[in-house]
Design an enzyme around this catalytic site. Structure first.
Site, PDB file in Angstrom:
ATOM      1  N   ASP A 108       1.117  -1.176   0.209  1.00  0.00           N
ATOM      2  CA  ASP A 108       0.312   0.037  -0.272  1.00  0.00           C
ATOM      3  C   ASP A 108       1.202   1.366  -0.202  1.00  0.00           C
ATOM      4  O   ASP A 108       1.198   1.497   1.368  1.00  0.00           O
ATOM      5  CB  ASP A 108      -0.949  -0.034   1.159  1.00  0.00           C
ATOM      6  N   ASP A 153       0.613   4.326  -1.228  1.00  0.00           N
ATOM      7  CA  ASP A 153       0.747   5.877  -0.752  1.00  0.00           C
ATOM      8  C   ASP A 153      -0.258   5.788   0.682  1.00  0.00           C
ATOM      9  O   ASP A 153      -0.500   6.365   1.041  1.00  0.00           O
ATOM     10  CB  ASP A 153       0.059   6.262  -2.224  1.00  0.00           C
ATOM     11  N   ASP A 164      -2.844   4.918   1.352  1.00  0.00           N
ATOM     12  CA  ASP A 164      -4.973   4.560   1.489  1.00  0.00           C
ATOM     13  C   ASP A 164      -5.266   3.515   1.730  1.00  0.00           C
ATOM     14  O   ASP A 164      -6.899   4.422   1.498  1.00  0.00           O
ATOM     15  CB  ASP A 164      -5.645   5.584  -0.171  1.00  0.00           C
ATOM     16  N   ASP A 196     -12.970  -7.598  -4.832  1.00  0.00           N
ATOM     17  CA  ASP A 196     -13.375  -6.937  -5.274  1.00  0.00           C
ATOM     18  C   ASP A 196     -15.029  -7.066  -6.241  1.00  0.00           C
ATOM     19  O   ASP A 196     -15.232  -7.517  -6.833  1.00  0.00           O
ATOM     20  CB  ASP A 196     -12.672  -6.997  -6.732  1.00  0.00           C
ATOM     21  N   ASN A 248     -17.842  -4.822  -6.695  1.00  0.00           N
ATOM     22  CA  ASN A 248     -17.996  -3.890  -7.261  1.00  0.00           C
ATOM     23  C   ASN A 248     -17.063  -3.899  -8.539  1.00  0.00           C
ATOM     24  O   ASN A 248     -18.012  -3.024  -9.173  1.00  0.00           O
ATOM     25  CB  ASN A 248     -18.529  -2.565  -6.827  1.00  0.00           C
ATOM     26  N   ASP A 284      20.359 -14.953  50.015  1.00  0.00           N
ATOM     27  CA  ASP A 284      20.265 -14.761  48.599  1.00  0.00           C
ATOM     28  C   ASP A 284      21.730 -14.566  47.716  1.00  0.00           C
ATOM     29  O   ASP A 284      22.240 -14.562  48.753  1.00  0.00           O
ATOM     30  CB  ASP A 284      19.745 -13.296  49.069  1.00  0.00           C
ATOM     31  N   HIS A 310      20.485 -19.149  55.821  1.00  0.00           N
ATOM     32  CA  HIS A 310      19.353 -19.707  56.520  1.00  0.00           C
ATOM     33  C   HIS A 310      19.363 -21.308  56.139  1.00  0.00           C
ATOM     34  O   HIS A 310      19.826 -22.483  55.144  1.00  0.00           O
ATOM     35  CB  HIS A 310      18.349 -18.723  56.127  1.00  0.00           C
ATOM     36  N   SER A 332      31.112 -15.003  48.817  1.00  0.00           N
ATOM     37  CA  SER A 332      30.682 -16.734  49.489  1.00  0.00           C
ATOM     38  C   SER A 332      29.753 -17.469  48.874  1.00  0.00           C
ATOM     39  O   SER A 332      28.854 -17.101  48.457  1.00  0.00           O
ATOM     40  CB  SER A 332      31.059 -16.615  51.555  1.00  0.00           C
TER      41      SER A 332
END
EC number: 4.1.1.65
Length: 637
Positions: free
Chosen positions: A188, A190, A192, A224, A226, A444, A500, A588
């Site tokens: 497409d 342009d 439109d 198409d 039409n 952690d 822990h 560690s």
């Protein structure tokens, strides 16, 4: 043009189409010089229909900051990071940068947006960040309205600015109906919204297969109605989508050229949707990065990356070869960079990745490390050492959350007091607290988990003499652990340094094993010349449990960590999550060894470890379930 033009030749139309495809492809396939396979073009993984949640279009509009600078914004999502262009010098930067992101129901959903000031040559400085859960937009009505989010200082969580974004999500049905429009938009010219038969024919011929060539006239005539020789993109898109579903006419991506798996229509459609960056007039974000820090680095780093002096990657042995260590955050499913001074990286590689370096160790450097660790430990216990806390926090500003710490900063009279800081009650929820058959993370840390010891030596531990007997020492009966499961919890200097209990049980005994103080960084662990875990100073704790049998908990000292302190004694009963002790200043490691067939480790941890990728976890996160009871346990947030 939409209605065709007698002056426009087929060649000029094809030239325009090729140019559009080249523009789209260049945005899609940007590859950074020196980057590894992961940090270059990211290959889309297959997604099941059950897991596909949609495709999000995230747009970074702009921000309001508290001072003027040239600003850069990065979006990190899962294992990908994208960056905007750098703004003009202002306190109200405008980017209008956007990116499409694949959403999976069981995949990453949290997008982190980081804003950097760019006034530095080597690296840029993060000022603030915000996080968005993109899955929340799936259940909302489509909305492209600009929304404001607070930008938070990574260190203090104070508000430092505002971020303006919009996000809309195509659900699976919308994606299916829209992908054909994206393809048709290529011709497409342009813009439109209408196509002539010659334009449509150019596209169908470009697909390069007989089905497309034979069907083009039939499809166009069906649209198409039409008979005027011009149809709307919407009309053709509906027919093209039906045709692709019944008898595929697109067998390779028009943008990148990658062959599509015709039997997997969903992933072919997702691939093309992500490839197409249709012309909205907005700036597309640049991809090809693993972390926001990599995306934010200045031109001096880019030069070093291009010359292969600096690399970003994940995978086997990259802990020893990459100049930046990348881990995956379990909670957000996002890759993050571990902060470590570049001079330290170079020195560790020189020592641990060569025979010459290790020979120096054997000829007296071990004693030097021991003395250095002892002196540094004493120094960090002096009142003067507290002066180092602010600079330490500044260096790790986005990786230490002071809001979690039990006491305010002025409570700590020495650096070591801060280093072994306690957290507020409830800061680390323990998964499935009422079930002793569920083991949890002991620290952690950056975690590696292996169902067998053989897996650990194949994917991570490269020391030639590593063995369970060597790890536990001669005073521990190791037969029950020989073919067991192994979990490595590596603590970096910025981490909470109390460890822990991963299980509930009774502490049977403590065994101290003398040794060296090598670094536990992946550069050393991945070295074939060094046997960090079996040569370093360590304490072995045997915990007897009802659900896992005996568990060997090994606390390993490292460079700058001469002190391992336990707060429990033999005969104590511990619940999982109870504090066992702490490491003083430095990095560690804790290693837990489970008896064979006593634990089924969570699949995501095994999958990451199988990629030689450490997982960033916190105390209390679920680790695995004892084999007799494999019911799923819901992780606590």
């Amino acid at each position: 043009m939409g209605n065709g033009s007698s002056t426009e030749t087929k060649e000029s139309r094809r030239s325009k189409m090729r140019q559009k495809l080249q523009n789209l492809g260049s945005r899609r396939s940007l590859r950074r010089p020196g980057s590894g396979s992961v940090s270059g073009l990211v290959t889309q993984k297959s997604v099941s229909a059950e897991d596909f949640a949609g495709i999000a279009l995230l747009k970074l509009i702009g921000a309001e900051m508290k001072f003027k600078d040239k600003w850069l914004a990065c979006v990190s999502f899962g294992e990908q990071t994208f960056r905007s262009e750098i703004s003009d010098s202002t306190d109200k930067p405008i980017w209008n940068s956007e990116k499409k992101l694949l959403l999976e129901k069981n995949g990453p959903s949290l997008a982190r947006i980081s804003v950097f000031e760019t006034n530095r040559l080597l690296k840029n400085n993060i000022i603030g960040y915000c996080e968005l859960d993109l899955l929340e937009f799936v259940v909302q009505e489509p909305d492209s309205t600009c929304k404001s989010f607070d930008l938070l200082d990574p260190a203090s969580s104070n508000v430092v600015g505002s971020m303006f974004v919009s996000c809309s999500v195509e659900d699976p049905v919308e994606t299916e109906t829209c992908f054909a429009k994206r393809i048709l938009s290529i011709v497409d010219y342009d813009e439109d919204g209408h196509l002539s038969f010659s334009e449509f024919s150019d596209l169908m011929n470009a697909f390069g297969n007989l089905v497309a060539a034979n069907k083009k006239e039939e499809l166009f005539k069906a649209a198409d109605l039409n008979g005027d020789g011009v149809v709307t993109i919407d009309e053709l898109a509906a027919l093209l989508a039906v045709q692709q579903e019944q008898e595929p006419i697109i067998n390779s991506c028009p943008v990148c050229g990658e062959a599509l798996q015709l039997s997997d229509k969903l992933n072919s459609m997702i691939h093309m949707t992500l490839c197409f960056e249709e012309g909205t007039g907005n700036q597309k974000m640049t991809g090809g990065f693993l972390t926001d820090r990599q995306a934010s680095y200045g031109w001096m780093f880019k030069l070093s990356e291009w010359t292969h002096l600096s690399t970003y990657d994940v995978g086997l042995n990259t802990g020893s070869s990459a100049s930046h260590i990348v881990v995956i955050d379990r909670k957000t499913k996002r890759l993050v960079e571990e902060l470590i001074d570049s001079k330290i990286v170079m020195s560790m590689r020189a020592i641990y990745q060569s025979k010459i370096g290790l020979r120096l160790m054997d000829q007296g450097a071990k004693e030097i490390l021991q003395n250095l660790s002892e002196k540094q430990g004493k120094k960090m216990n002096t009142v003067e050492s507290a002066q180092n806390i602010p600079s330490f926090l500044e260096f790790f500003k986005d990786q230490i959350n002071m809001a979690e710490v039990k006491y305010p900063l002025d409570h700590f009279k020495t650096f070591n007091e801060f280093f072994i800081r306690e957290l507020k009650p409830g800061a680390r929820p323990i998964a499935c607290m009422d079930r002793d058959d569920v083991a949890v993370s002991a620290a952690d840390c950056r975690l590696m988990a292996f169902q067998s010891v053989d897996d650990s030596t194949r994917f991570w531990i490269k020391g030639r003499k590593f063995s369970i007997q060597g790890l536990l020492g001669k005073d521990v009966h190791s037969d029950a652990f020989l073919d067991g499961s192994l979990v490595i919890f590596r603590l970096a200097p910025q981490d909470y340094h109390r460890f822990h209990s991963p299980v509930s049980g009774v502490i049977e005994k403590f065994v101290d094993v003398p040794g060296s103080l090598y670094t536990v960084n992946p550069i050393a662990v991945n070295s074939k010349y060094c046997n960090v875990f079996t040569e370093n100073k360590r304490t072995v704790v045997i915990i007897s449990t009802k659900d896992f049998g005996k568990v060997a908990f090994v606390a390993i000292g490292a460079t700058m960590v001469g002190s391992i302190t336990f707060v429990r004694k033999e005969g104590d009963h511990v619940k999982k999550g109870d504090e066992l002790g702490y490491f003083s200043f430095g990095g560690s490691t804790v290693i837990c060894v489970f008896e064979k067939d006593s634990i089924k480790i969570d699949e995501d941890l095994l999958a990451n470890s199988g990629r030689s990728l450490e997982t960033l976890v916190t105390v209390g996160m679920q680790l695995g379930v004892s084999f007799p009871k494999l019911e799923n346990c819901v992780l606590e947030p």
